[in-house]
Motif scaffolding. Structure first.
Motif, PDB file in Angstrom:
ATOM      1  N   ILE A 242       0.925  -0.965   0.001  1.00 56.01           N
ATOM      2  CA  ILE A 242       0.123   0.039  -0.082  1.00 56.01           C
ATOM      3  C   ILE A 242       0.824   0.972   0.032  1.00 56.01           C
ATOM      4  CG2 ILE A 242      -0.261   0.279   2.518  1.00 56.01           C
ATOM      5  CD1 ILE A 242      -2.926   1.172   2.189  1.00 56.01           C
ATOM      6  N   SER A 243       0.524   2.157  -0.734  1.00 54.33           N
ATOM      7  CA  SER A 243       1.318   3.594  -0.791  1.00 54.33           C
ATOM      8  C   SER A 243       1.062   4.311   0.320  1.00 54.33           C
ATOM      9  CB  SER A 243       1.175   4.219  -2.259  1.00 54.33           C
ATOM     10  OG  SER A 243      -0.267   4.829  -2.180  1.00 54.33           O
ATOM     11  N   GLU A 244       2.185   5.249   0.501  1.00 51.69           N
ATOM     12  CA  GLU A 244       1.937   6.427   1.447  1.00 51.69           C
ATOM     13  C   GLU A 244       0.703   7.333   1.245  1.00 51.69           C
ATOM     14  OE1 GLU A 244       5.742   8.163   2.174  1.00 51.69           O
ATOM     15  OE2 GLU A 244       6.803   6.502   2.949  1.00 51.69           O
ATOM     16  N   ASP A 245       0.700   7.346  -0.071  1.00 49.86           N
ATOM     17  CA  ASP A 245      -0.601   8.196  -0.387  1.00 49.86           C
ATOM     18  C   ASP A 245      -1.965   7.665  -0.092  1.00 49.86           C
ATOM     19  OD1 ASP A 245       1.003  10.370  -1.536  1.00 49.86           O
ATOM     20  OD2 ASP A 245       0.996   9.794  -3.513  1.00 49.86           O
ATOM     21  N   SER A 246      -1.922   6.419  -0.134  1.00 52.60           N
ATOM     22  CA  SER A 246      -3.297   5.794   0.328  1.00 52.60           C
ATOM     23  C   SER A 246      -3.480   5.714   1.667  1.00 52.60           C
ATOM     24  CB  SER A 246      -3.294   4.288  -0.372  1.00 52.60           C
ATOM     25  OG  SER A 246      -3.207   4.307  -1.815  1.00 52.60           O
ATOM     26  N   VAL A 247      -2.506   5.480   2.532  1.00 55.96           N
ATOM     27  CA  VAL A 247      -2.382   5.646   3.817  1.00 55.96           C
ATOM     28  C   VAL A 247      -2.813   6.939   4.288  1.00 55.96           C
ATOM     29  CG1 VAL A 247      -0.813   5.428   6.003  1.00 55.96           C
ATOM     30  CG2 VAL A 247      -0.612   3.685   4.090  1.00 55.96           C
ATOM     31  N   LYS A 248      -2.436   7.950   3.574  1.00 53.08           N
ATOM     32  CA  LYS A 248      -2.686   9.113   4.094  1.00 53.08           C
ATOM     33  C   LYS A 248      -4.175   9.394   3.902  1.00 53.08           C
ATOM     34  CE  LYS A 248       1.557  11.541   3.018  1.00 53.08           C
ATOM     35  NZ  LYS A 248       2.359  12.559   2.333  1.00 53.08           N
ATOM     36  N   ARG A 249      -4.574   8.932   2.719  1.00 56.97           N
ATOM     37  CA  ARG A 249      -6.306   9.104   2.610  1.00 56.97           C
ATOM     38  C   ARG A 249      -7.102   8.275   3.726  1.00 56.97           C
ATOM     39  NH1 ARG A 249      -4.709   8.803  -2.964  1.00 56.97           N
ATOM     40  NH2 ARG A 249      -4.929   6.652  -2.844  1.00 56.97           N
ATOM     41  N   ILE A 250      -6.582   7.099   4.091  1.00 55.41           N
ATOM     42  CA  ILE A 250      -7.155   6.198   5.242  1.00 55.41           C
ATOM     43  C   ILE A 250      -7.003   6.905   6.461  1.00 55.41           C
ATOM     44  CG2 ILE A 250      -7.094   4.074   6.335  1.00 55.41           C
ATOM     45  CD1 ILE A 250      -6.098   2.848   3.705  1.00 55.41           C
ATOM     46  N   LYS A 251      -5.884   7.764   6.753  1.00 52.46           N
ATOM     47  CA  LYS A 251      -5.703   8.087   7.950  1.00 52.46           C
ATOM     48  C   LYS A 251      -6.544   9.468   8.158  1.00 52.46           C
ATOM     49  CE  LYS A 251      -1.866  10.656  10.224  1.00 52.46           C
ATOM     50  NZ  LYS A 251      -0.441  11.567  10.038  1.00 52.46           N
ATOM     51  N   LYS A 252      -6.919  10.280   7.035  1.00 53.72           N
ATOM     52  CA  LYS A 252      -7.710  11.322   7.055  1.00 53.72           C
ATOM     53  C   LYS A 252      -9.172  10.813   7.185  1.00 53.72           C
ATOM     54  CE  LYS A 252      -9.372  15.355   4.033  1.00 53.72           C
ATOM     55  NZ  LYS A 252      -9.172  15.897   2.627  1.00 53.72           N
ATOM     56  N   GLU A 253      -9.454   9.847   6.729  1.00 55.35           N
ATOM     57  CA  GLU A 253     -11.075   9.275   6.873  1.00 55.35           C
ATOM     58  C   GLU A 253     -10.993   8.770   8.158  1.00 55.35           C
ATOM     59  OE1 GLU A 253     -12.338   7.523   2.441  1.00 55.35           O
ATOM     60  OE2 GLU A 253     -11.842   6.153   4.048  1.00 55.35           O
ATOM     61  N   LEU A 254     -10.153   8.145   8.787  1.00 54.25           N
ATOM     62  CA  LEU A 254      -9.877   7.856  10.324  1.00 54.25           C
ATOM     63  C   LEU A 254     -10.254   8.713  11.249  1.00 54.25           C
ATOM     64  CD1 LEU A 254      -7.392   4.764  10.418  1.00 54.25           C
ATOM     65  CD2 LEU A 254      -9.856   4.591  10.719  1.00 54.25           C
ATOM     66  N   LEU A 255      -9.636   9.806  11.025  1.00 48.83           N
ATOM     67  CA  LEU A 255      -9.718  11.106  11.712  1.00 48.83           C
ATOM     68  C   LEU A 255     -11.044  11.467  11.696  1.00 48.83           C
ATOM     69  CD1 LEU A 255      -6.212  12.935  11.293  1.00 48.83           C
ATOM     70  CD2 LEU A 255      -7.092  11.734  13.398  1.00 48.83           C
ATOM     71  N   VAL A 256     -11.724  11.701  10.490  1.00 51.96           N
ATOM     72  CA  VAL A 256     -13.147  12.236  10.624  1.00 51.96           C
ATOM     73  C   VAL A 256     -14.079  11.343  11.131  1.00 51.96           C
ATOM     74  CG1 VAL A 256     -14.828  12.481   8.811  1.00 51.96           C
ATOM     75  CG2 VAL A 256     -12.461  13.282   8.226  1.00 51.96           C
ATOM     76  N   LEU A 257     -13.825   9.869  11.098  1.00 53.87           N
ATOM     77  CA  LEU A 257     -14.364   9.056  11.846  1.00 53.87           C
ATOM     78  C   LEU A 257     -14.681   9.125  13.451  1.00 53.87           C
ATOM     79  CD1 LEU A 257     -16.254   6.422  12.107  1.00 53.87           C
ATOM     80  CD2 LEU A 257     -14.247   5.072  11.772  1.00 53.87           C
TER      81      LEU A 257
END
Length: 357
Positions: A242-257
């Protein structure tokens, strides 16, 4: 004690004497025809009794059956009087429309047995089978949320699907992880290679929206509910799947959640206005257990293999699971509309974990 059946020589209708131990009980002669009649009568009677219980108040059973089975008035009443048995197809249709469990009617719930539905994804076409499973839950939820007594309760050691499925990158990661673990041919392929159909994304969001329309929702969370997910994401990042960019998108969604969950727990309500109680457990859970219940229906779910759930309508299994979930409150702290200090500490800790990604 042994029970054996010996052929009755004097009967021309394949009769059987029942022998218990060494003593023959000769008062009863069972024939194939009599046994079939008795079984059909019992199943028919049990089905009719169950329909009377599950039928909404004020509704006429005969009228309901005519609508469900597309039968005429006389044909319907002959079945209700027991003159004509319901066919297998009719019983299945009734079960589907009225939410009646066939387990109890056919006697499959005797002793300690329970019939369960595995709801397993198929490796060959995971997106399609995942779609059909979620769609089946949507149809079920759509019927249950109309009842004033509808309740959904979950004790979870992972972030529940009813919370994360509306987030595209996060839900994609959970499906990717399942495919990676269960399909050997997928090993080595990247998270970015997985394409999620738009219809599945829409269906996942619909599922989350409906899950928040139950009159009452209870969550009991393992205190390490987010750390497991964070560790899994880090693992796939470390092996370059998994790329760092994809991890950043997941991280952003987790913070919103997390922000959404903190707001829900403070208010004790979803944006839909329905009640939510959230507990944080001081002990860890070995699995995720859930149940849905109304005044006329219940079903329990046991989480397996990451995103799968074994489901059952069995009465005994449901009661055991419900008692188990409720008992976990003894080890837990209520943080919705109370326990402010514990709530702030819990969400600060989860945000620290997610920020570490």
């Amino acid at each position: 004690m042994s029970i054996e059946a010996t052929p009755e020589k004097e009967s021309s209708d394949k009769g059987l004497f029942v022998s218990i131990g060494a003593t023959k009980v000769t008062d009863y002669l069972f024939t194939d025809k009599n046994i079939k009649t008795m079984i059909m009568r019992d199943i028919n009677t049990d089905l009719i009794d169950a329909m009377k219980i599950y039928l909404p108040k004020g509704n006429n059973l005969a009228n309901a059956l005519m609508d469900i089975l597309y039968l005429g008035k006389e044909a319907t009443y002959r079945r209700l009087r027991g003159e004509v048995p319901f066919t297998f197809a009719e019983v299945a249709t009734i079960s589907q429309h009225m939410g009646i469990s066939l387990d109890k009617i056919v006697g499959a719930d005797l002793n300690d047995n329970a019939i369960v539905n595995l709801n397993m994804l198929q490796c060959q076409r995971p997106a399609e089978t995942y779609y059909s499973i979620i769609d089946s839950y949507i149809k079920l939820f759509g019927q249950l949320i109309e009842r004033e007594s509808s309740e959904r309760s979950t004790s979870s050691n992972t972030v529940p699907q009813t919370l994360y499925l509306k987030y595209e990158a996060l839900s994609k990661f959970q499906l990717f992880k399942w495919i990676y673990q269960h399909e050997s041919t997928y090993a080595g392929r990247h998270y970015e290679d997985l394409e999620i159909p738009e219809k599945l994304i829409d269906k996942q969001k619909e599922f989350v929206n409906l899950s928040q329309l139950f009159q009452t929702t209870n969550y009991i969370w393992d205190k390490e509910i987010f750390i497991r997910l964070v560790n899994e994401i880090k693992f796939f990042l470390n092996i370059n799947l998994i790329s760092e960019d994809s991890v950043k998108r997941i991280k952003k969604e987790l913070l919103v959640l997390l922000n959404e969950l903190e707001k829900i727990s403070a208010q004790g309500k979803y944006s839909s206005g329905k009640d939510v109680k959230i507990y944080i457990s001081d002990i860890n859970f070995e699995s995720t257990y859930s149940y849905v219940e109304t005044d006329i229906y219940h079903q329990c779910l046991i989480g397996v293999f990451s995103i799968n759930s074994i489901t059952s309508k069995d009465d005994l299994l449901f009661q055991h699971l419900k008692v188990w979930i409720q008992s976990l409150k003894k080890y837990s702290t209520l943080i919705s509309q109370s326990g402010e200090i514990q709530r702030i500490h819990f969400f600060n800790r989860q945000q620290e974990l997610v920020t570490s990604l």
